[in-house]
Design an enzyme around this catalytic site. Structure first.
Site, short mmCIF file in Angstrom:
data_model
loop_
_atom_site.label_atom_id
_atom_site.label_comp_id
_atom_site.label_asym_id
_atom_site.label_seq_id
_atom_site.Cartn_x
_atom_site.Cartn_y
_atom_site.Cartn_z
N LYS A 173 -4.04 7.49 20.27
CA LYS A 173 -4.39 8.04 18.95
C LYS A 173 -5.87 7.78 18.63
O LYS A 173 -6.58 8.67 18.16
CB LYS A 173 -3.51 7.45 17.86
CG LYS A 173 -3.80 8.09 16.50
CD LYS A 173 -2.89 7.60 15.40
CE LYS A 173 -3.25 8.32 14.09
NZ LYS A 173 -2.51 7.80 12.93
N GLY A 191 0.84 -1.19 0.00
CA GLY A 191 0.00 0.00 0.00
C GLY A 191 0.87 1.23 0.00
O GLY A 191 0.95 1.97 0.99
N ASN A 217 -13.30 12.09 14.05
CA ASN A 217 -13.54 11.65 12.67
C ASN A 217 -15.02 11.59 12.31
O ASN A 217 -15.44 12.22 11.34
CB ASN A 217 -12.84 10.31 12.41
CG ASN A 217 -11.43 10.47 11.91
OD1 ASN A 217 -11.18 10.57 10.72
ND2 ASN A 217 -10.47 10.50 12.84
N GLU A 263 -13.31 5.01 7.02
CA GLU A 263 -12.85 4.00 7.99
C GLU A 263 -13.73 4.03 9.25
O GLU A 263 -13.25 4.32 10.34
CB GLU A 263 -11.39 4.25 8.36
CG GLU A 263 -10.41 3.96 7.25
CD GLU A 263 -8.97 4.10 7.71
OE1 GLU A 263 -8.30 3.07 7.87
OE2 GLU A 263 -8.53 5.24 7.93
N ASN A 323 -9.51 9.84 17.26
CA ASN A 323 -10.14 9.39 16.02
C ASN A 323 -11.58 8.93 16.21
O ASN A 323 -12.43 9.14 15.34
CB ASN A 323 -9.33 8.24 15.41
CG ASN A 323 -8.06 8.71 14.73
OD1 ASN A 323 -7.94 9.86 14.35
ND2 ASN A 323 -7.09 7.81 14.60
N GLY A 359 0.88 4.26 -0.80
CA GLY A 359 0.23 5.55 -1.01
C GLY A 359 1.01 6.65 -0.33
O GLY A 359 2.24 6.71 -0.42
N ALA A 360 0.30 7.53 0.39
CA ALA A 360 0.96 8.69 0.97
C ALA A 360 1.93 8.30 2.08
O ALA A 360 3.13 8.61 2.01
CB ALA A 360 -0.10 9.67 1.48
N ILE A 361 1.45 7.59 3.10
CA ILE A 361 2.33 7.16 4.19
C ILE A 361 3.31 6.10 3.70
O ILE A 361 4.51 6.14 3.98
CB ILE A 361 1.51 6.64 5.38
CG1 ILE A 361 0.85 7.80 6.12
CG2 ILE A 361 2.40 5.85 6.35
CD1 ILE A 361 1.80 8.75 6.82
N GLY A 362 2.80 5.11 2.95
CA GLY A 362 3.67 4.07 2.44
C GLY A 362 4.77 4.59 1.54
O GLY A 362 5.91 4.13 1.58
#
Length: 339
Positions: free
Chosen positions: A204, A7, A212, A285, A208, A9-12
């Site tokens: 964290k 994955g 969220n 999520e 959330n 993406g941005a973090i990965g």
């Protein structure tokens, strides 16, 4: 160290660039235009005033990569169940799986102790498939604090933060987690090894679970949610319910509710990940961040009236918009694209 980031993406992508520059043998699993751009031009990371570029192996077919020392899962949490079969060729007897995902991880009750030892949670791991196919004994916990974004296919921008606390479910400082922490540190990130990784997971999640869904219902940013009396009070009510549940499982919170809310308020006009997903017409999520807390409340017998009301509202909104993550869980024999 041979590492697959599943994955990218941005973090990965951020992790991929920085870990590769620190000497790790990095492979990336991605899809679509992002994958095509990385194959053609490499993966670019915009960080500070620099642009850092690597040319790693990237694929949408994990079987091409072979067995890895470490697999770092950087997918949206609700997407993991759908790619378990594709992950299997990456997993050998000594492979470790780092869960760099939001919310409660599949391995939560492994080496936990007490009456819930080895319990699986249906809201995050339907049918216990992650538990069986990834194996809780492979897991290393990881909390993701940085903010990043994909600004163009193949281009990731680092916004802020570099903390990735790590920890074994058992609380031990194993050789595996120590080596991984050293690699992250060499890559310029902060990755302390925690002996109580679950405490940090809940710290964290504490924000959330309320900010969220409230943001998805109101379209408000963190500063507004934490300043307006009504949404601040609702956030606090959900957080107190969540704290009661977590403490039943032995979790210790190192800050109080007011300080946690104030910390979020000081972030400023930030859109939560759930609000960003809603605005971009992507599945939200809800289960990993909200439903799982409700499920754990049911395990403990602790009522969650504030959370229940907000969860019902945000789930209905997501279902009407076709963005409830349950809609994208594939059947067991189907492939799922990587986020």
């Amino acid at each position: 160290m041979k590492i697959c980031i599943y994955g990218a993406g941005a973090i990965g992508g951020y992790l991929g660039v920085e870990l590769a520059r620190a000497g790790a043998d990095i492979s990336l699993v991605a899809r679509g235009a992002h994958l095509a751009a990385m194959r053609a031009n490499g993966l670019k990371l915009q960080i500070g005033d620099e642009e850092r570029v690597i040319a790693p192996r990237c694929t949408d077919t994990p079987a091409e990569l072979g067995v890895q020392d470490v697999v770092i899962i950087c997918l949206k949490a609700h997407s993991v169940t759908g790619v378990l079969d594709q992950m299997q060729p990456l997993l050998g007897p000594r492979t470790r799986v780092v869960t760099a995902v939001n919310g409660i991880p599949y391995w939560y009750f492994y080496r936990h102790g007490g009456i819930h030892e080895n319990t699986t949670l249906e809201s995050i791991d339907p049918g216990g498939r992650q538990w069986r196919k990834l194996g809780p004994e492979r897991a290393i916990g990881c909390i993701v604090y940085p903010a990043t974004e994909i600004v163009a296919p193949g281009v990731v921008k680092h916004v802020y933060g570099n903390q990735f606390p790590l920890g074994e479910p058992s609380g031990e400082t194993s050789e595996d987690v120590r080596r991984l922490s050293e690699l992250f540190t060499a890559a310029g990130m902060k990755a302390p090894v925690l002996d109580r990784i679950r405490d940090e997971i809940w710290l964290k999640l504490w924000g959330n679970v309320c900010f969220n869904p409230i943001s998805a219902l109101t379209h408000a940013t963190l500063d507004v949610i934490c300043s307006a009396p009504a949404t601040r009070a609702l956030s606090k009510a959900i957080m107190l319910e969540t704290q009661s549940i977590a403490e039943t499982f032995g979790v210790q919170f190192r800050v109080d509710v007011e300080r946690r809310i104030e910390g979020a308020r000081k972030v400023g006009a930030h859109k939560t990940s759930m609000l960003q997903d809603l605005e971009r017409n992507r599945p939200m999520e809800i289960d990993p961040l909200v439903s799982v807390v409700q499920e754990m409340g049911r395990l403990t017998g602790i009522p969650t009236p504030a959370l229940d009301a907000v969860l019902a509202l945000v789930a209905q909104r997501a279902k009407i918009a076709g963005l409830y993550e349950d809609n994208v869980r594939p059947a067991e024999n189907k492939a799922t694209a990587v986020a």
